[in-house]
Enzyme design. Structure first.
Site, PDB file in Angstrom:
ATOM      1  N   LEU A   6       0.820  -1.359   0.167  1.00 19.71           N
ATOM      2  CA  LEU A   6      -0.078  -0.005  -0.022  1.00 19.71           C
ATOM      3  C   LEU A   6       1.078   1.226  -0.185  1.00 19.71           C
ATOM      4  CD1 LEU A   6      -2.684  -1.126   2.658  1.00 19.71           C
ATOM      5  CD2 LEU A   6      -2.640  -1.681   0.290  1.00 19.71           C
ATOM      6  N   ALA A   8      -0.354   4.319  -1.642  1.00 16.76           N
ATOM      7  CA  ALA A   8      -1.243   5.614  -2.320  1.00 16.76           C
ATOM      8  C   ALA A   8      -1.624   6.535  -1.492  1.00 16.76           C
ATOM      9  CB  ALA A   8      -2.501   5.000  -3.005  1.00 16.76           C
ATOM     10  N   GLY A   9      -1.206   6.617  -0.172  1.00 14.18           N
ATOM     11  CA  GLY A   9      -1.470   7.696   0.857  1.00 14.18           C
ATOM     12  C   GLY A   9      -0.513   9.066   0.184  1.00 14.18           C
ATOM     13  N   ARG A  13       2.122  14.120   6.088  1.00 11.20           N
ATOM     14  CA  ARG A  13       2.886  14.571   7.488  1.00 11.20           C
ATOM     15  C   ARG A  13       4.471  14.616   7.126  1.00 11.20           C
ATOM     16  NH1 ARG A  13       0.346   9.634  10.672  1.00 11.20           N
ATOM     17  NH2 ARG A  13      -0.081   8.895   8.698  1.00 11.20           N
ATOM     18  N   THR A  77      -6.730   2.845   4.098  1.00 13.71           N
ATOM     19  CA  THR A  77      -5.850   1.616   3.897  1.00 13.71           C
ATOM     20  C   THR A  77      -7.003   0.517   3.179  1.00 13.71           C
ATOM     21  OG1 THR A  77      -5.898   1.401   6.143  1.00 13.71           O
ATOM     22  CG2 THR A  77      -3.806   1.908   5.290  1.00 13.71           C
ATOM     23  N   TYR A 362      46.785  20.004  -9.016  1.00 17.19           N
ATOM     24  CA  TYR A 362      45.742  19.689  -9.619  1.00 17.19           C
ATOM     25  C   TYR A 362      46.134  18.543 -10.739  1.00 17.19           C
ATOM     26  CZ  TYR A 362      41.929  19.368 -12.845  1.00 17.19           C
ATOM     27  OH  TYR A 362      40.838  18.896 -14.057  1.00 17.19           O
ATOM     28  N   SER A 401      58.683  21.455  -8.132  1.00 13.98           N
ATOM     29  CA  SER A 401      57.490  22.336  -7.710  1.00 13.98           C
ATOM     30  C   SER A 401      56.955  23.547  -8.497  1.00 13.98           C
ATOM     31  CB  SER A 401      58.011  22.803  -6.078  1.00 13.98           C
ATOM     32  OG  SER A 401      58.144  21.673  -5.342  1.00 13.98           O
ATOM     33  N   ALA A 419      62.024  23.574 -11.142  1.00 13.71           N
ATOM     34  CA  ALA A 419      60.968  24.048 -10.436  1.00 13.71           C
ATOM     35  C   ALA A 419      60.318  25.504 -10.996  1.00 13.71           C
ATOM     36  CB  ALA A 419      61.126  24.333  -9.139  1.00 13.71           C
TER      37      ALA A 419
HETATM   38  C1  UD1 Z   1      -1.235   2.592   9.616  1.00 14.72           C
HETATM   39  C2  UD1 Z   1      -2.362   1.685  10.311  1.00 14.72           C
HETATM   40  C3  UD1 Z   1      -1.900   1.613  11.646  1.00 14.72           C
HETATM   41  C4  UD1 Z   1      -0.326   1.006  12.009  1.00 14.72           C
HETATM   42  C5  UD1 Z   1       0.385   1.997  11.040  1.00 14.72           C
HETATM   43  C6  UD1 Z   1       1.965   0.888  10.808  1.00 14.72           C
HETATM   44  C7  UD1 Z   1      -4.632   1.943   9.318  1.00 14.72           C
HETATM   45  C8  UD1 Z   1      -5.841   2.730   9.340  1.00 14.72           C
HETATM   46  N1  UD1 Z   1      -3.808   2.384  10.217  1.00 14.72           N
HETATM   47  O1  UD1 Z   1      -1.268   3.729  10.141  1.00 14.72           O
HETATM   48  O2  UD1 Z   1      -2.697   0.816  12.541  1.00 14.72           O
HETATM   49  O3  UD1 Z   1       0.036   1.093  13.233  1.00 14.72           O
HETATM   50  O4  UD1 Z   1      -0.070   1.752   9.687  1.00 14.72           O
HETATM   51  O5  UD1 Z   1       2.793   1.936  10.251  1.00 14.72           O
HETATM   52  O6  UD1 Z   1      -4.336   1.275   8.443  1.00 14.72           O
HETATM   53  N2  UD1 Z   1      -2.173   4.296   2.064  1.00 14.72           N
HETATM   54  C9  UD1 Z   1      -3.033   4.052   0.638  1.00 14.72           C
HETATM   55  N3  UD1 Z   1      -4.191   4.781   0.707  1.00 14.72           N
HETATM   56  C10 UD1 Z   1      -4.643   5.366   1.623  1.00 14.72           C
HETATM   57  C11 UD1 Z   1      -3.976   5.692   2.755  1.00 14.72           C
HETATM   58  C12 UD1 Z   1      -2.843   5.143   2.789  1.00 14.72           C
HETATM   59  O7  UD1 Z   1      -2.367   3.269  -0.030  1.00 14.72           O
HETATM   60  O8  UD1 Z   1      -5.641   5.769   1.204  1.00 14.72           O
HETATM   61  C13 UD1 Z   1      -0.889   3.713   2.224  1.00 14.72           C
HETATM   62  C14 UD1 Z   1      -0.135   4.522   2.590  1.00 14.72           C
HETATM   63  O9  UD1 Z   1       0.765   5.122   1.416  1.00 14.72           O
HETATM   64  C15 UD1 Z   1       1.013   4.007   3.602  1.00 14.72           C
HETATM   65  C16 UD1 Z   1       0.240   2.771   4.204  1.00 14.72           C
HETATM   66  O10 UD1 Z   1      -1.121   2.672   3.312  1.00 14.72           O
HETATM   67  O11 UD1 Z   1       1.875   3.348   2.918  1.00 14.72           O
HETATM   68  C17 UD1 Z   1      -0.469   3.214   5.464  1.00 14.72           C
HETATM   69  O12 UD1 Z   1      -0.927   4.461   5.590  1.00 14.72           O
HETATM   70  P1  UD1 Z   1      -0.703   5.508   6.547  1.00 14.72           P
HETATM   71  O13 UD1 Z   1      -1.530   6.722   6.388  1.00 14.72           O
HETATM   72  O14 UD1 Z   1       0.870   5.802   6.602  1.00 14.72           O
HETATM   73  O15 UD1 Z   1      -1.360   4.924   7.766  1.00 14.72           O
HETATM   74  P2  UD1 Z   1      -0.829   5.120   9.521  1.00 14.72           P
HETATM   75  O16 UD1 Z   1      -1.231   6.310  10.137  1.00 14.72           O
HETATM   76  O17 UD1 Z   1       0.670   5.164   9.579  1.00 14.72           O
HETATM   77 CA    CA Z   2       2.358   5.102   7.985  1.00 15.44          CA
END
Ligand code: UD1
Ligand code: CA
Length: 452
Positions: A6, A8-9, A13, A77, A362, A401, A419
């Site tokens: 996963l 796609a986040g 932050r 997620t 150099y 030199s 030199a």
């Molecule tokens: C998530 C978990 C949390 C866990 C932590 C571990 C959830 C709700 N929470 O939190 O329990 O302790 O990971 O690191 O799952 N992503 C997508 N699509 C989205 C949102 C996120 O693909 O719409 C991907 C992000 O790119 C990332 C991963 O999912 O790689 C986790 O998402 P992130 O937003 O980082 O979740 P955390 O708040 O870290």
């Molecule tokens: Ca995370």
């Protein structure tokens, strides 16, 4: 088994214009660590879920034999996994977070083994972080069976009591994965949380376990710059520890940075503030002093690199001494037993065995033979404003030199350069070349001036 990563986040932050998973630990983007680990398991198919607006990520992934799935909106997620679901064909699905790069194959192997051995429907990796964090908390019932995962957005005070965190690594059967359709939007954040699947599946009688198999330094999820920096340190510590086990001495293991792709020979000693990067190979019994940075280079056995030296894309043969304050730029080859001293810059040059350039020079685009002495302040004038030209210095030459060698130019075997010379023409074998104006002494001149 299929693997779904996963990624796609939006990574807000991180406060960055660059997608989170492309931030690097050493030279390697975060996502590459996760993909390499997934690939090491030889899954049937691997997928990365990304956001279509993150074009850079899609481009970056082209080098991998991995399937890309788009999650059109970052709705959490669970929604990310839902986007991948139609493409999955195996019975078991391993889910990894794209932001958890330090996970090791060995840990995943034991995790999958437990899942299979205990005939589970779903398992997840948990851990006990030693710092304040925002991971989901694992709640267990009186019999220590997992009950559910609660996200930080939904914490009530009493839930803070759980110190067991969710790593975001899950393995589940397809029938359990299908339950994501039943996950409701989280009222606080408006996202669909994959973590909610645990409670839903347990209520339907599926058999789920959480295994605390590793520590935070393996399961850290990178959401912020602070976590990126922590992950870098954790990986650094792991790498340095491994090198110590193989017989390398570090004055201060907390102050060196060695890329995963670097190799080091036994009995080499490394001072603090050293960076060894890229495809660098360091031989046995070398001494790498403080403030040295070496990238994509080969350093053979018994070489000493003195303080504050930078070496890039070069090859240094055995028993040579380099630095302090030397700069070896790309395509430099230094022979055996050479001495390249302070404030010497070498670029695109081959220097053969036993040659010395000990101070302030150099050397660019040059080919230098064996046992040549290059005096302090010697400069190869390799650039005429348009083109680079070559300097050839044959074996046993002595360059006095403060000599300028105006390239293209050749100094033949055994020649001497006086030199302070500016050499513009070939110097024949065993001859002396000198091009400075003869000295004139005017007796009493200084005394007379003082009297005026
Ligand atoms: C998530 C978990 C949390 C866990 C932590 C571990 C959830 C709700 N929470 O939190 O329990 O302790 O990971 O690191 O799952 N992503 C997508 N699509 C989205 C949102 C996120 O693909 O719409 C991907 C992000 O790119 C990332 C991963 O999912 O790689 C986790 O998402 P992130 O937003 O980082 O979740 P955390 O708040 O870290
Ligand atoms: Ca995370």
């Amino acid at each position: 088994m299929d693997v779904v990563i996963l990624a796609a986040g939006l990574g807000t932050r991180m406060k960055s214009s660059k997608p989170k998973v492309l931030h690097r630990i050493f030279e390697k983007p975060i996502i590459d660590y996760v993909i390499d680990c997934a690939k090491s398991l030889n899954p049937f198919n691997s997928f990365v879920v990304i956001n279509p607006s993150l074009k850079e990520v899609a481009e970056h992934l082209e080098k991998y034999d991995i399937k890309i799935v788009f999650q059109n909106e970052p709705k959490g997620t669970a929604h990310a996994l839902l986007s991948a679901l139609p493409y999955l064909s195996s019975d078991k699905i391993l889910i990894l977070n794209g932001d958890t790069p330090l996970l090791r194959k060995e840990t995943l192997d034991s995790f999958i083994e437990l899942f299979n051995k205990n005939r589970l429907d779903m398992a997840l990796l948990s851990f006990y972080p030693q710092r304040e964090h925002s991971y989901g908390r694992i709640l267990r019932d009186g019999e220590r069976k997992i009950k559910k995962i609660v996200e930080i957005t939904d914490f009530k005070d009493e839930l803070m009591l759980s110190s067991e965190a969710n790593s975001g690594v899950y393995i589940l059967k397809r029938e359990v994965a299908k339950l994501i359709k039943e996950i409701k939007q989280n009222p606080n954040k408006g996202e669909f949380y994959l973590t909610d699947i645990v409670e839903i599946a347990i209520n339907k009688g599926f058999n789920i376990e959480a295994y605390p198999l590793a520590e935070e330094n393996e399961l850290i999820g990178i959401n912020t710059r602070a976590e990126l920096s922590l992950a870098m340190r954790y990986l650094r510590d792991r790498i340095v520890r491994e090198w110590m086990e193989k017989g390398i001495t570090f004055y201060d293991p907390t102050l060196v940075w060695i890329s995963p792709s670097v190799t080091i020979g036994q009995d080499t000693i490394i001072y603090p503030n050293v960076f060894l990067e890229g495809d660098t190979k360091i031989g046995q019994n070398c001494l790498i002093c403080q403030g040295v940075r070496i990238k994509d280079s080969i350093i053979e056995d018994n070489v000493q690199i003195n303080d504050c030296t930078v070496i890039e894309n070069s090859h240094i043969k055995s028993a040579s001494k380099i630095g302090p304050f030397a700069h070896l730029r790309p395509n430099t080859i230094i022979g055996k037993g050479c001495r390249i001293g302070n404030f010497v810059e070498v670029k695109n040059s081959t220097i053969s065995d036993g040659t010395k350039a000990a101070h302030l020079s150099y050397i660019g685009d040059s080919e230098i033979g064996n046992n040549v002495n290059i005096g302090a302040g010697t400069i190869t004038c390799n650039y005429d404003g348009q083109k680079k030209h070559k300097t050839i210095i044959e074996d046993n030459v002595f360059i006095g030199s403060d000599t300028q060698l105006v390239a293209p130019v050749k100094i033949c075997k055994g020649a001497y350069i006086g030199a302070g010379s500016t050499i513009t023409k070939e110097v024949p074998e065993d001859s002396l070349a000198i091009s400075r104006t003869p000295q004139k002494n005017i007796l009493g001149w200084a005394k007379k001036k003082r009297k005026q």
